[in-house]
Design an enzyme around this catalytic site. Structure first.
Site, short mmCIF file in Angstrom:
data_model
loop_
_atom_site.label_atom_id
_atom_site.label_comp_id
_atom_site.label_asym_id
_atom_site.label_seq_id
_atom_site.Cartn_x
_atom_site.Cartn_y
_atom_site.Cartn_z
N LYS A 1 0.86 -1.18 0.00
CA LYS A 1 0.00 0.00 0.00
C LYS A 1 0.90 1.23 0.00
O LYS A 1 1.44 1.63 1.01
CB LYS A 1 -0.90 -0.01 1.24
CG LYS A 1 -2.23 0.76 1.08
CD LYS A 1 -2.08 2.27 0.96
CE LYS A 1 -1.69 2.89 2.28
NZ LYS A 1 -1.58 4.41 2.12
N GLY B 1 7.20 5.21 8.43
CA GLY B 1 6.41 6.43 8.47
C GLY B 1 6.62 7.16 9.78
O GLY B 1 7.62 6.96 10.49
N SER B 2 5.67 7.99 10.12
CA SER B 2 5.79 8.82 11.31
C SER B 2 5.65 7.99 12.58
O SER B 2 5.03 6.92 12.58
CB SER B 2 4.72 9.91 11.31
OG SER B 2 3.43 9.34 11.54
N THR B 3 6.21 8.50 13.66
CA THR B 3 6.10 7.82 14.94
C THR B 3 4.65 7.76 15.40
O THR B 3 4.20 6.76 15.96
CB THR B 3 6.96 8.54 15.99
OG1 THR B 3 8.34 8.43 15.59
CG2 THR B 3 6.79 7.94 17.37
N ALA C 1 1.93 7.53 13.52
CA ALA C 1 1.26 6.44 12.80
C ALA C 1 1.80 5.09 13.26
O ALA C 1 1.05 4.11 13.37
CB ALA C 1 1.46 6.61 11.30
N GLY C 2 3.09 5.01 13.53
CA GLY C 2 3.68 3.76 14.00
C GLY C 2 3.11 3.31 15.33
O GLY C 2 2.90 2.10 15.55
N GLU D 1 9.67 1.22 11.18
CA GLU D 1 10.79 2.15 11.01
C GLU D 1 10.19 3.54 11.00
O GLU D 1 9.50 3.93 10.07
CB GLU D 1 11.54 1.83 9.72
CG GLU D 1 12.92 2.50 9.65
CD GLU D 1 12.89 3.84 8.95
OE1 GLU D 1 12.95 4.87 9.65
OE2 GLU D 1 12.78 3.85 7.72
N CYS E 1 14.55 10.07 6.82
CA CYS E 1 14.35 9.71 8.23
C CYS E 1 15.64 9.77 9.03
O CYS E 1 15.63 10.12 10.21
CB CYS E 1 13.73 8.32 8.33
SG CYS E 1 14.69 7.03 7.52
N GLU F 1 10.81 16.11 14.94
CA GLU F 1 11.18 15.84 13.55
C GLU F 1 10.47 16.83 12.64
O GLU F 1 9.23 16.89 12.59
CB GLU F 1 10.82 14.41 13.16
CG GLU F 1 11.29 14.04 11.78
CD GLU F 1 11.01 12.59 11.42
OE1 GLU F 1 11.90 11.93 10.87
OE2 GLU F 1 9.89 12.12 11.70
#
Length: 487
Positions: free
Chosen positions: A185, A237-239, A241-242, A259, A293, A392
């Site tokens: 995706k 992706g972003s923290t 979303a993670g 990651e 990143c 970030e």
């Protein structure tokens, strides 16, 4: 591509089960050039029933297709064919990524074009040399245990827009090498280049359902992550979303490789050759317009050389050519979206409001009527507690922070919620290695930074869970089964 040109690129079907299938979703995803602010192309959106079909196809390929029965050599040969097919598309893919998200062609041509094929070939060879089974004598008493490596199953590969091809293959290549199947995706901003993978998979003759491509935004990603037919999630992706993905996978007891973000430090030692260091910092700090990143966006300088380091970094930033990302001379292109530019500009404003000094940059470059540009920006007079030093930004914004002594430099580097990467700049490599050992982060470069396909990549703390690449990356896509034999 010159300003005013368009690069129309239209896909009308999803790639599911080895074939092109009409989407059940009514709308389309339009990709806008961050340079011209005009359409690059469009692709179909995805409905939940399309995701169901993709996951079902991936499951079927695990249980009923030749993929499930192939030995490592046969599977590796197919992966090599996949790499060959991608390599034939490398130039077109690099141009497409540049058009979609503004990556300078000097970067996409070196990374996004040939990179995925290189990653596939590395893991194909690793599959050949990694035994599926090993026999171990029992630790106590008589007997033998057969330890088997079996594919974890269907893998949901959810990737961001900043390095879409490379980051897809960081996940898909080891998954395929382990014998898994994947549902990819891509991010909506870079949805078009994902279909290059589908074309190549079809040309390579991968069995139907081994690689599937679905599209969509966060809702589609969330549905795929929580799908009952998925066995593992691989995400970059972003923290934020993670964490959401981690919560879902934790509840489902589903493995995940995450990651996530970074706010890495570059420690410039007092013995550093500053001219040499600055040349390396261009790659470590401002690659892909800072949308990387592992960017070393915090530059730590010894106090007695602070002004010298600030001037050198500012000169570097000011010298980097901003412009058309398709021009090989461009070093800093536009940011990937208007939303991303707004985010970066909000951090620049917040840094100035907090009293930090803009040494260079800080605004939109002149001469551009269109395009989501921000000048490479360097802040001085920054404390490590400031928002621009802790959060970030994901843009071409650097902060230079003074330190007194190596102990304090390491303390400042480690004083971050993140721990993805870092660099050390010194004339003494042994000293650099010793400092790298003290940094609380997943990766460190001494006098340069580059990701090695043969070594694990990933972070600690808020930078993620698990590792990609290297033998460790392959290991994350297998389940271990112990078979006990009495003798």
């Amino acid at each position: 591509m010159s300003r005013g040109d368009e690069m129309p690129y239209r896909r009308e079907h999803l790639f599911i089960g080895g074939d092109w299938q009409k989407s059940s979703a009514p709308g389309a995803i339009r990709v806008i050039s961050p340079f011209t602010e005009t359409p690059v192309g469009e692709a179909p959106d995805t409905a939940e029933c399309d995701v169901d079909a993709a996951v079902d196809a991936a499951r079927h390929a695990l249980t009923a297709s030749p993929w499930a029965a192939w030995d490592a050599e046969t599977r590796a040969a197919a992966i090599d064919r996949f790499a060959d097919a991608l390599e034939r598309r490398a130039e077109q893919t690099a141009l497409l990524v540049t058009a979609e998200m503004g990556m300078p062609i000097s970067v996409s041509g070196a990374v996004e074009g040939p990179g995925p094929a290189q990653t596939l070939r590395y893991f194909a060879q690793l599959a050949r040399t990694t035994p599926q089974e090993e026999r171990r004598p029992a630790a106590h008493g008589s007997g033998t245990t057969v330890v088997r490596r079996e594919p974890v199953g269907v893998v949901a590969v959810v990737v961001p827009w900043n390095f879409p091809q490379s980051l897809t293959m960081f996940k898909a290549a080891p998954a395929l090498a382990a014998g898994c199947t994947v549902v990819v995706k891509p991010a909506p901003e870079t949805v078009l280049d994902a279909f290059q993978l589908a074309d190549a998979a079809q040309e390579a003759g991968l069995p139907d359902g081994v690689v599937n491509i679905v599209t969509g935004g966060r809702e589609t990603g969330a549905y795929l992550v929580g799908h009952p037919g998925v066995d593992k999630v691989a995400f970059t992706g972003s923290t934020e979303a993670g964490r959401a993905i981690g919560e879902v996978c934790g509840r489902l007891l589903r493995p995940a490789t995450l990651e996530l973000g970074g706010k890495s430090a570059a420690i410039v030692l007092d013995d550093a050759d500053l001219a040499r260091a600055v040349r390396g910092l261009a790659w470590a700090c401002l690659l892909n317009s800072g949308q990387t990143c592992y960017t070393s966006s915090r530059i730590l300088a010894p106090r007695h050389r602070y002004a010298e380091v600030v001037d050198a970094v500012a000169d570097l930033a000011a010298s980097m050519r901003v412009g058309d990302p398709a021009d090989p001379a461009t070093r800093v292109g536009p940011l990937a979206s208007a939303r991303q530019r707004d985010r970066v500009e909000s951090y620049i404003a917040a840094g100035q409001a907090a009293g930090a000094r803009v040494v260079t940059g800080g605004a939109r470059p002149s001469g551009f009527e269109r395009g989501w540009f921000v000048e490479p920006t360097v802040f001085a007079g920054v404390d490590n507690s400031a928002a621009i030093a802790r959060e970030e930004i994901f843009g071409p914004v650097l902060v230079v922070i003074p330190y007194d002594g190596i102990g304090q430099a390491v303390e400042i580097a480690n004083d971050s919620p993140y721990g993805l990467a870092g660099t050390v700049w010194t004339s003494d490599e042994d000293k650099g290695l010793e400092i790298a050992r003290r940094m609380r982060t997943g990766t460190v470069g001494v006098n340069f930074y580059n990701i090695d396909l043969g070594a694990p990549f990933g972070g600690v703390k808020a930078s993620g869970l698990g590792r990609e690449l290297g033998p460790e990356g392959l290991a994350s896509y297998v389940d271990l089964k112990s078979v006990y034999l009495r003798r």
